[in-house]
Design an enzyme around this catalytic site. Structure first.
Site, PDB file in Angstrom:
ATOM      1  N   HIS A  62       0.817  -1.223   0.000  1.00 31.68           N
ATOM      2  CA  HIS A  62       0.000   0.000   0.000  1.00 31.68           C
ATOM      3  C   HIS A  62       0.854   1.280   0.000  1.00 31.68           C
ATOM      4  O   HIS A  62       0.724   2.099  -0.917  1.00 31.68           O
ATOM      5  CB  HIS A  62      -1.000  -0.036   1.158  1.00 31.68           C
ATOM      6  N   HIS A  87       3.908   6.904   5.434  1.00 27.80           N
ATOM      7  CA  HIS A  87       2.698   7.604   5.888  1.00 27.80           C
ATOM      8  C   HIS A  87       1.882   6.843   6.923  1.00 27.80           C
ATOM      9  O   HIS A  87       1.156   7.449   7.696  1.00 27.80           O
ATOM     10  CB  HIS A  87       1.828   8.052   4.703  1.00 27.80           C
ATOM     11  N   ASP A  88       1.965   5.503   6.953  1.00 22.87           N
ATOM     12  CA  ASP A  88       1.174   4.765   7.941  1.00 22.87           C
ATOM     13  C   ASP A  88       2.021   4.234   9.098  1.00 22.87           C
ATOM     14  O   ASP A  88       1.510   3.528   9.968  1.00 22.87           O
ATOM     15  CB  ASP A  88       0.454   3.591   7.264  1.00 22.87           C
ATOM     16  N   GLU A  91       0.961   5.824  12.519  1.00 20.77           N
ATOM     17  CA  GLU A  91      -0.409   5.414  12.809  1.00 20.77           C
ATOM     18  C   GLU A  91      -0.493   3.937  13.218  1.00 20.77           C
ATOM     19  O   GLU A  91      -1.177   3.583  14.173  1.00 20.77           O
ATOM     20  CB  GLU A  91      -1.260   5.665  11.543  1.00 20.77           C
ATOM     21  N   ASP A  92       0.222   3.075  12.514  1.00 23.15           N
ATOM     22  CA  ASP A  92       0.007   1.635  12.668  1.00 23.15           C
ATOM     23  C   ASP A  92       1.107   0.875  13.400  1.00 23.15           C
ATOM     24  O   ASP A  92       0.966  -0.323  13.648  1.00 23.15           O
ATOM     25  CB  ASP A  92      -0.156   0.983  11.281  1.00 23.15           C
ATOM     26  N   ASP A 154      -3.164   8.524  -1.270  1.00 21.21           N
ATOM     27  CA  ASP A 154      -3.550   7.463  -0.328  1.00 21.21           C
ATOM     28  C   ASP A 154      -5.001   7.053  -0.585  1.00 21.21           C
ATOM     29  O   ASP A 154      -5.345   5.876  -0.709  1.00 21.21           O
ATOM     30  CB  ASP A 154      -3.365   8.029   1.096  1.00 21.21           C
TER      31      ASP A 154
HETATM   32 MN    MN Z   1      -2.687   4.700   3.843  1.00 20.22          MN
END
Ligand code: MN
Length: 752
Positions: A62, A87-88, A91-92, A154
Site C-alpha cells: 500500500h 505515511h502509515d 499510525e500503525d 492514499d
Molecule cells: Mn494509507
C-alpha cells in the site's frame, strides 16, 4: 490487518514494486535522491513487516502504491515519496514522529505527522465531528500542501482496492471520497485523479447503474473509435503540414459524468451526445507564443469542420481558478455530430494532469501569483479567522470547493474570477470588506442592479456604496462566496454584541428612572415573560435594536393596580398590552370557547403569533397597521385578510360566523415583504436618490428590484422589508419629495 510471515514470493513482490517505484522516479526531472528513498523504504518495510491488508497482500504494497501515485500521477519529488512510504508508520506501528524526525529530518516528519493527524478520515459519528475533521484536513493545507496531495494519493489507492473492504466501510469511504476528496482533487487541478475518484465512488455507491453504463459504453466503443479515426485523420494531416510534434487522442466521457448528465438532463444514455471528445497535445514552436499557436490550430480545424458559434472556451487568456489552461472548441463532424476538440501545449497538458505540482515547476517568481495561489491564501485566511461554529465553517468551505467560475470586470477593465452564482454583493466583498459592508447596489454594464444580482461572464461591475449603509441579516441570502459570508457573519457578531451592550444599558437606565426601588432580576424576568423571550441577552438585543421600546416598562413591571400606578396620575391604566399579548387565546382555545358558552370573536396579532397561530393571507398579504379580519378556515387555521380584500368580501357574505375581528399589537420584531411601485422621470441619478432614501434614511432592506425605462419615464417595482404600515407611509412621503418621482404606490397583488 492480520500478521503472519511472508512467503518468499511475497518478499519478491514487495521488492519488485519498490524497483518499479525507483524506475518511475528515474523517469522524472527531479534530483535523484535514491539513497534517501531506499532508506525510507527499508524502514517502512521492516516496520510493517508481517502485516497484511484485508485483501491478504503484504501491507507494504500500500505505501509503495501511494508513493508511485505521488511520482507518476501527481509529479511529486523525493520528500513526498519518502513521506508516502512512511505515511502509515506512526499510525500503525510503535514508531513515533520523533523517530521519523531523527531518521529523515524535520520536513518529512512534519508531513507524516500531518498525515497521521487526518488518518481517521473526515466522516465521523456526528456532523460536528465531521466538520472538525475536515478543518484538520484543511489546516494541513496551510502547513504544507504536500500533506493533502499525499492524502489524495492514499485515498486513490484505497479506492482502487476498495473491493476487499466490508460493504458498510465501502459506503463510508466512497461517500467521503465523493464529498471531499474528488472536489479537492479538482480544486488542485488533478483532473485524471478527480475523474477516477468520482468514477470509483459512483461504482461502489451505485454498482448496478455503474455496470449498466459501463456495458453500454463498451458496446459503443468500436463505433466511437471509428468516428474518431475518420474525424481526426484530416486534422492529423493538417498538423503535420504545419510541422508540429503532437498527439491526438480520443477521450470517452467517464461513467460518472455520463450518469450526471443523464440525471441533470433527465435523458437516457442514448441521448448523451457528447460521449466523444478529441484532445490535441502539441509541442509549440519557439518562434511564436503558445496562445497564438493554439489559435492557429483552432483556425486550421475550423477550416475543416464548422465550429459551434457558442461553444468556444478560451482558458488560455483567462485560466481556470485551479490553473487549467486550454482552448476548447466544438465542431460538427462528418456525420453531423458535435465533437469537442481540446487544444493544449505540452505545458498546459502537464498542468491539467498534475495540477499544483506542475504549477510550481513553471512558476517563475514570487510575483507570479496564479488563481490557485490566491485560493490557497484564501484558505489560510479563512482558517486564521475560524467561524464560531464548525458547521458554518464547513459550509463556507464547501462553497469554495465546488464553485465553477465566471469572469467579470472592474470598471477599469481588471479581470476578476468569481464562482458561478456569485452576486453583485459577493463581488463587493471580494474587492474589499468595506465595500461589501456599505454596498447599496451596483451598475452592471452601466445599468443599475440590486445587491442580489447574479453575475454573468463578461459583466462589467461597478459597486455603489453609501457611508450609512450597513449589512442586513437577509444579505446572507444574497451571498454565495466564503469570503462574503464570513465577513457578514463577523459583522453581525460585532453588531449583536454592541446591540446587547446598548440594550442592557438602556434597560438599566430605564429602570433607574423609575422613582422606586426595583429588583433587577425580577424586572428582567417580567420583561422576558411579557415578550415571550427566555434569555436576558435576547431582551437586551431587541431593546438595543429598537424592536422593543421601553416606554411601556412601568406598565409591564407594575400592571394595573400597583401602588405606583395609584400614586401616579399619568400612568396609562386603560392600555394593557401585556395582558392582551399573553392572554390572546390560541385557535384551539378559541374553538373550545366557541363551542362553550361565550363567543369571543376578536383576536390580537403579535410578532410572536403571526405566521404560527395566525397566517397572513397570500391574496392581499396584510402588514401591521392594515385594517384586517380573521377567517377561521375549514383546515382549522386562522387566516388574516385585509378588510377590503376581495376574498375577504366573499367570506363576509358566506361565512360570517367564521370571521373574527383582529387588532395589531406588534413590536417591530418581524418585518414583512411589501411590493411598491415607483414612477418618475428618468433623469440621471434619480434612482440612486430612491435607493438612498430607502436604505440610508429609512434603513429599509430590499429583497428585489426591477426597473425599466422607456421614453424618458422609468417604472420600478421594489420589494422592501417593512415593519408596519406606518413605516411604509413615512417612506412614501419621503419618496414623493424627490422632484422626479411622480407616483409611488403599494402593489396589492404579489406576483411571485
Ligand atoms: Mn494509507
Amino acid at each position: 490487518m492480520k500478521e503472519s510471515e511472508f512467503t518468499q514470493a511475497e518478499e519478491q513482490m514487495i521488492q519488485r514494486e519498490f524497483e518499479a517505484l525507483l524506475d518511475d522516479y528515474a523517469h522524472t526531472m527531479h534530483r535523484q535522491k535514491v539513497e534517501l528513498i531506499t532508506r525510507a523504504f527499508h524502514f517502512a518495510n521492516q516496520a510493517h513487516h508481517g502485516v497484511r491488508r484485508l485483501s491478504g497482500e503484504p501491507y507494504m504494497m500500500h505505501p509503495l502504491a501511494v508513493a508511485r501515485i505521488c511520482v507518476k500521477e501527481i509529479g511529486l519529488g523525493s520528500t513526498s515519496i519518502c513521506s508516502a512510504l512512511l505515511h502509515d508508520v506512526v499510525e500503525d506501528t510503535d514508531y513515533t514522529v520523533e523517530d521519523i524526525e531523527n531518521l529523515f529530518g524535520e520536513k518529512i516528519a512534519m508531513i507524516v505527522a500531518g498525515l497521521t493527524k487526518i488518518s481517521g478520515g473526515v466522516f465521523g459519528e456526528h456532523a460536528s465531528e465531521q466538520a472538525e475533521n475536515f478543518r484538520k484536513l484543511l489546516l494541513t493545507i496551510s502547513d504544507d500542501i504536500r500533506v493533502v496531495l499525499i492524502k489524495i494519493a492514499d485515498r486513490l489507492h484505497n479506492m482502487r482496492t476498495l473491493g476487499s473492504q466490508p460493504k458498510e466501510k465501502q459506503y463510508k469511504i466512497a461517500g467521503e471520497t465523493q464529498y471531499i476528496y474528488a472536489p479537492l482533487a479538482h480544486r488542485l487541478g488533478l483532473f485524471p485523479i478527480k475523474t477516477e475518484l468520482e468514477d470509483l465512488s459512483f461504482k461502489y455507491e451505485h454498482p448496478e447503474m455503474y455496470a449498466e453504463i459501463e456495458a453500454k459504453l463498451a458496446a459503443n466503443k468500436n463505433a466511437q473509435m471509428a468516428t474518431f479515426e475518420t474525424f481526426s485523420a484530416p486534422i492529423r494531416e493538417r498538423l503535420e503540414s504545419m510541422g508540429y510534434q503532437f498527439s491526438i487522442t480520443a477521450r470517452i466521457k467517464s461513467v460518472y459524468s455520463i450518469w450526471k448528465k443523464m440525471m441533470t438532463k433527465q435523458i437516457p444514455f442514448e441521448d448523451v451526445y457528447d460521449l466523444l471528445a478529441v484532445r490535441i497535445v502539441f509541442t509549440p514552436h519557439d518562434s511564436m507564443s503558445e496562445k497564438d499557436q493554439c489559435w492557429m490550430i483552432y483556425s486550421a480545424i475550423t477550416e475543416i469542420y464548422r465550429p459551434h458559434p457558442e461553444r468556444i472556451r478560451d482558458w488560455i487568456s483567462t485560466p481556470k481558478a485551479n490553473g487549467y489552461e486550454a482552448l476548447h472548441v466544438t465542431v460538427m463532424g462528418q456525420s453531423g455530430e458535435w465533437v469537442e476538440v481540446q487544444i493544449r501545449t505540452d505545458r498546459m497538458h502537464e498542468l491539467a494532469e498534475h495540477g499544483l505540482a506542475a504549477h510550481w515547476k513553471y512558476k517563475t517568481g514570487e510575483q507570479d501569483e496564479s488563481e490557485l495561489d490566491k485560493w490557497l491564501s484564501e484558505i489560510k485566511e479563512i482558517l486564521e479567522h475560524p467561524e464560531k461554529d464548525a458547521m458554518e465553517f464547513l459550509d463556507t468551505f464547501k462553497l469554495n470547493l465546488f464553485a465553477q467560475e465566471v469572469f467579470v470586470f472592474t470598471p477599469k477593465g481588471e479581470i476578476k474570477t468569481m464562482p458561478q452564482g456569485a452576486t453583485a454583493l459577493d463581488f463587493a466583498f471580494l474587492l474589499h470588506s468595506e465595500l461589501g459592508e456599505h454596498c447599496i447596489g451596483a451598475k452592471v454594464n452601466h445599468t443599475l442592479v440590486p445587491l442580489s444580482y447574479e453575475l454573468k461572464g463578461g459583466d462589467q461591475v461597478e459597486i455603489l456604496t453609501s457611508g450609512s449603509q450597513h449589512p442586513q441579516e437577509n444579505w446572507l441570502d444574497y451571498v454565495t462566496t466564503a469570503k462574503a459570508q464570513s465577513c457578514l457573519r463577523a459583522y453581525f457578531r460585532r453588531e449583536e454584541r454592541s446591540y446587547i451592550k446598548r440594550g442592557e444599558k438602556l434597560f438599566h437606565d430605564a429602570i433607574g428612572m423609575l422613582e422606586m426601588p426595583v429588583n433587577m432580576d425580577m424586572a428582567v424576568q417580567k420583561m422576558l415573560n411579557h415578550y415571550h423571550l427566555t434569555q436576558p441577552i435576547q431582551l437586551y438585543l431587541q431593546i438595543g435594536k429598537g424592536a422593543i421600546r421601553l416606554n411601556d416598562t412601568q406598565q409591564i413591571l407594575f400592571p394595573k393596580k400597583s401602588i405606583w400606578n395609584m400614586l401616579n396620575p399619568f400612568a396609562t391604566v386603560e392600555k394593557k398590552p401585556s395582558a392582551e399579548v399573553k392572554d390572546a387565546p390560541t385557535v384551539l382555545e378559541k374553538e373550545a370557547a366557541e363551542k362553550g358558552k361565550k363567543k369571543s370573536h376578536s383576536i390580537v396579532l403579535t410578532d410572536e403569533n403571526l405566521g404560527k397561530e395566525y397566517i397572513l393571507a397570500d391574496c392581499c398579504h396584510p402588514i401591521p397597521g392594515d385594517e384586517v379580519l380573521g377567517y377561521l378556515a375549514e383546515d382549522g387555521k386562522m387566516y388574516i385578510h385585509k378588510i377590503d380584500c376581495e376574498e375577504a368580501m366573499l367570506l363576509k357574505t358566506s361565512h360570517g360566523k367564521r370571521l373574527y375581528s383582529a387588532t395589531w399589537n406588534t413590536h417591530r420584531v418581524q418585518s414583512f415583504v411589501e411590493t411598491i411601485e415607483i414612477q418618475g422621470i428618468d433623469k440621471f441619478g434619480v434612482f440612486i436618490d430612491v435607493l438612498k432614501t430607502i436604505t440610508e434614511q429609512f434603513h429599509i432592506n430590499m429583497r428585489a428590484m426591477n426597473v425599466a425605462a422607456d421614453d424618458g419615464i422609468f417604472k420600478g417595482q421594489l420589494e422592501v422589508y417593512v415593519y408596519d404600515k406606518k413605516e411604509l407611509q413615512d417612506l412614501f412621503v419621503s419618496l414623493r419629495k424627490i422632484p422626479e418621482i411622480k407616483a409611488v404606490k403599494r402593489v396589492m397583488t404579489v406576483n411571485s
